[in-house]
Design a protein around this motif. Structure first.
Motif, mmCIF file in Angstrom:
data_model
loop_
_atom_site.group_PDB
_atom_site.id
_atom_site.type_symbol
_atom_site.label_atom_id
_atom_site.label_comp_id
_atom_site.label_asym_id
_atom_site.label_seq_id
_atom_site.Cartn_x
_atom_site.Cartn_y
_atom_site.Cartn_z
ATOM 1 N N PRO A 174 0.908 -1.192 -0.050
ATOM 2 C CA PRO A 174 0.013 -0.092 0.031
ATOM 3 C C PRO A 174 0.756 1.251 -0.091
ATOM 4 O O PRO A 174 1.747 1.358 0.682
ATOM 5 N N GLU A 175 0.625 1.863 -1.066
ATOM 6 C CA GLU A 175 1.492 3.313 -1.208
ATOM 7 C C GLU A 175 3.099 3.142 -0.990
ATOM 8 O O GLU A 175 3.755 3.845 -0.783
ATOM 9 N N GLY A 176 3.050 1.884 -1.514
ATOM 10 C CA GLY A 176 4.766 1.713 -1.927
ATOM 11 C C GLY A 176 5.398 1.170 -0.505
ATOM 12 O O GLY A 176 6.392 0.789 -0.543
ATOM 13 N N ARG A 177 4.420 0.883 0.307
ATOM 14 C CA ARG A 177 5.176 0.524 1.914
ATOM 15 C C ARG A 177 5.144 -0.938 1.806
ATOM 16 O O ARG A 177 4.363 -1.688 1.501
ATOM 17 N N MET A 178 6.523 -1.507 2.220
ATOM 18 C CA MET A 178 6.771 -2.817 2.348
ATOM 19 C C MET A 178 6.175 -3.271 3.871
ATOM 20 O O MET A 178 6.437 -2.886 4.745
ATOM 21 N N MET A 179 5.284 -4.568 3.692
ATOM 22 C CA MET A 179 4.548 -4.903 4.827
ATOM 23 C C MET A 179 5.094 -6.013 5.298
ATOM 24 O O MET A 179 4.767 -6.441 6.393
ATOM 25 N N ALA A 180 6.055 -6.479 4.672
ATOM 26 C CA ALA A 180 6.671 -8.153 4.897
ATOM 27 C C ALA A 180 7.957 -8.220 4.129
ATOM 28 O O ALA A 180 8.202 -7.487 3.231
ATOM 29 N N ASN A 181 8.572 -9.196 4.520
ATOM 30 C CA ASN A 181 9.965 -9.643 4.087
ATOM 31 C C ASN A 181 9.423 -10.629 2.952
ATOM 32 O O ASN A 181 9.301 -11.828 3.157
ATOM 33 N N TYR A 182 9.524 -10.163 1.611
ATOM 34 C CA TYR A 182 9.302 -11.045 0.394
ATOM 35 C C TYR A 182 10.334 -10.504 -0.778
ATOM 36 O O TYR A 182 11.001 -9.663 -0.549
ATOM 37 N N TRP A 183 10.305 -11.442 -1.543
ATOM 38 C CA TRP A 183 11.077 -10.998 -2.987
ATOM 39 C C TRP A 183 10.607 -10.009 -3.881
ATOM 40 O O TRP A 183 9.595 -10.275 -4.477
ATOM 41 N N GLN A 184 11.263 -8.912 -3.884
ATOM 42 C CA GLN A 184 10.960 -7.748 -5.047
ATOM 43 C C GLN A 184 11.506 -7.948 -6.126
ATOM 44 O O GLN A 184 13.013 -7.453 -5.950
ATOM 45 N N GLY A 185 11.060 -8.122 -7.255
ATOM 46 C CA GLY A 185 12.078 -8.271 -8.536
ATOM 47 C C GLY A 185 11.805 -9.681 -9.095
ATOM 48 O O GLY A 185 10.799 -10.575 -8.597
ATOM 49 N N LEU A 186 12.789 -10.124 -9.966
ATOM 50 C CA LEU A 186 12.527 -11.275 -10.670
ATOM 51 C C LEU A 186 13.472 -12.415 -9.890
ATOM 52 O O LEU A 186 14.580 -12.315 -9.891
ATOM 53 N N PHE A 187 12.754 -13.453 -9.455
ATOM 54 C CA PHE A 187 13.188 -14.616 -8.657
ATOM 55 C C PHE A 187 13.980 -15.468 -9.725
ATOM 56 O O PHE A 187 13.258 -15.603 -10.803
ATOM 57 N N PRO A 188 14.999 -15.910 -9.355
ATOM 58 C CA PRO A 188 15.733 -16.029 -8.342
ATOM 59 C C PRO A 188 17.023 -15.247 -8.625
ATOM 60 O O PRO A 188 18.040 -15.578 -8.003
ATOM 61 N N PHE A 189 17.066 -14.281 -9.397
ATOM 62 C CA PHE A 189 18.317 -13.614 -9.749
ATOM 63 C C PHE A 189 18.321 -12.157 -9.479
ATOM 64 O O PHE A 189 19.589 -11.658 -9.404
ATOM 65 N N ALA A 190 17.259 -11.585 -9.531
ATOM 66 C CA ALA A 190 17.272 -10.142 -9.239
ATOM 67 C C ALA A 190 16.300 -9.571 -8.114
ATOM 68 O O ALA A 190 15.280 -9.617 -8.490
ATOM 69 N N ASN A 191 16.867 -9.628 -7.057
ATOM 70 C CA ASN A 191 16.196 -9.035 -5.787
ATOM 71 C C ASN A 191 16.402 -7.534 -5.669
ATOM 72 O O ASN A 191 17.780 -7.139 -5.231
ATOM 73 N N GLN A 192 15.535 -6.649 -5.678
ATOM 74 C CA GLN A 192 15.607 -5.396 -5.625
ATOM 75 C C GLN A 192 15.880 -4.898 -4.004
ATOM 76 O O GLN A 192 16.087 -3.890 -3.942
ATOM 77 N N CYS A 193 15.338 -5.672 -3.143
ATOM 78 C CA CYS A 193 15.692 -5.394 -1.749
ATOM 79 C C CYS A 193 14.846 -4.117 -1.532
ATOM 80 O O CYS A 193 15.426 -3.435 -0.576
ATOM 81 N N LEU A 194 13.773 -3.844 -1.983
ATOM 82 C CA LEU A 194 12.828 -2.869 -1.381
ATOM 83 C C LEU A 194 12.535 -2.783 0.108
ATOM 84 O O LEU A 194 12.172 -1.882 0.597
ATOM 85 N N ASP A 195 12.410 -3.961 0.682
ATOM 86 C CA ASP A 195 12.116 -4.046 2.033
ATOM 87 C C ASP A 195 13.534 -3.963 2.790
ATOM 88 O O ASP A 195 13.192 -4.182 4.185
ATOM 89 N N GLY A 196 14.551 -3.977 2.350
ATOM 90 C CA GLY A 196 15.989 -3.828 3.001
ATOM 91 C C GLY A 196 16.595 -5.172 3.278
ATOM 92 O O GLY A 196 17.457 -5.102 3.919
ATOM 93 N N TRP A 197 15.989 -6.253 2.663
ATOM 94 C CA TRP A 197 16.642 -7.600 3.305
ATOM 95 C C TRP A 197 16.780 -8.512 2.116
ATOM 96 O O TRP A 197 15.754 -8.754 1.485
ATOM 97 N N GLU A 198 17.930 -9.220 1.962
ATOM 98 C CA GLU A 198 18.303 -10.124 1.105
ATOM 99 C C GLU A 198 17.865 -11.423 1.619
ATOM 100 O O GLU A 198 17.326 -12.333 0.630
#
Length: 310
Positions: A174-198
């Motif tokens: 919602p409104e770009g807010r990360m609410m949980a730790n999941y993979w943002q980007g194309l799995f399994p090679f490009a994780n944008q880490c918008l949530d801050g965690w690899e």
């Protein structure tokens, strides 16, 4: 009422379980009633599991050499202790072959999550991983608790939002807010880490749901005590007033993986999704999502939490 530090009392009630919008094993929608129970606010952490091991001397499944008799067709040299470690790929790969990113790593276990040379120093507040079902069950027994049923987990994960896609509503971010730790980007090679965690993140790092529970979605998958069944139990009568009371999963004999007929190892239901769930691969960062996992399996993305039933 007795207070249980680090746990939340979930008042019993009736809710709509499952989904008909994503994966076939989540269907059909059905009304389910659960009794009141206490549940851990967050997954069991490395620090908590270390205290259990120190107090009991417990040795996890991943730290024990497998018996080749239990694994027909085991390749020579694989009868060594270890566990499955996720490794990001260099680029796009065949998505039907999970061995492209899962690698059995000798020496990997809860205290060496990435294999020999790694440790839990600095991540004591992250969820413990590399725990097989027996490990989670042993911890729960030591703590005077149990593991949740699939229905209890889903009811708690919904946080009172009956029918919503996610624990926090119907919008993933919602409104770009990360609410949980999941993979943002194309799995399994490009994780944008918008949530801050690899990989995993500290428990309680993301907002709690409506019941005050953390990480019910993402971070790590979590064991439940239910045997896997391809089709969940449904009411005998299709009526809005009919609900299944405190349902349990299938039976051991029906939980085996049909694609591995020689491997007679039961599968339990895991819930919640993990930091490896992505829009292009595994949209299981939802309360309704469910997945089968062999009870002897330990990986870098499976943990657990406990319940107490009054």
């Amino acid at each position: 009422m007795v207070e249980r530090p680090g746990m939340r009392l979930i008042e019993g009630g009736t809710f709509t379980m499952g989904s008909e919008a994503f994966y076939p094993e989540e269907a059909p929608l059905r009304r389910v009633k659960v009794d009141s129970f206490w549940i851990d606010e967050a997954p069991v952490t490395n620090a908590q599991f270390a205290a259990f091991v120190e107090a009991t001397g417990y040795v996890t499944v991943a730290e024990i050499e497998p018996d080749p008799k239990d694994y027909p067709g085991m390749l020579p040299g694989m009868d060594r202790a270890g566990s499955l470690v996720f490794q990001k790929t260099a680029g796009p790969v065949d998505m039907a072959d999970a061995s492209n990113w899962w690698h059995f790593t000798f020496g990997a276990c809860w205290k060496h999550p990435l294999g020999p040379g790694s440790s839990i120093d600095g991540i004591e507040d992250h969820p413990v991983v590399h725990v097989a079902y027996a490990d989670a069950e042993a911890y729960a027994k030591w703590a005077g608790k149990d593991l949740p049923t699939e229905a209890e987990f889903e009811y708690a994960a919904r946080g009172g939002l009956d029918g919503s896609e996610f624990s926090w509503g119907d919008e993933l971010a919602p409104e770009g807010r990360m609410m949980a730790n999941y993979w943002q980007g194309l799995f399994p090679f490009a994780n944008q880490c918008l949530d801050g965690w690899e990989r995993t993140s500290p428990v309680r790092n993301f907002p709690p749901n409506g019941y005050g529970l953390y990480d019910m979605i993402g971070n790590t998958w979590e064991w439940t005590c239910d045997w896997w069944a391809d089709k969940p139990l449904t009411p005998q009568r299709k009526s809005a007033c009919c609900a299944i009371s405190n349902p349990r999963g299938g039976k051991l004999k029906d939980s085996f993986d049909p694609s591995q007929p020689a491997m007679r190892i039961g599968r339990k239901v895991i819930k919640g999704g993990s930091h490896l769930c992505a829009a292009n691969y595994c949209q299981r960062y939802r309360p309704a999502a469910r997945h089968p996992e062999m009870v002897d399996t330990a990986t870098t993305h499976i943990g657990f939490r406990c319940v107490v039933r009054p």
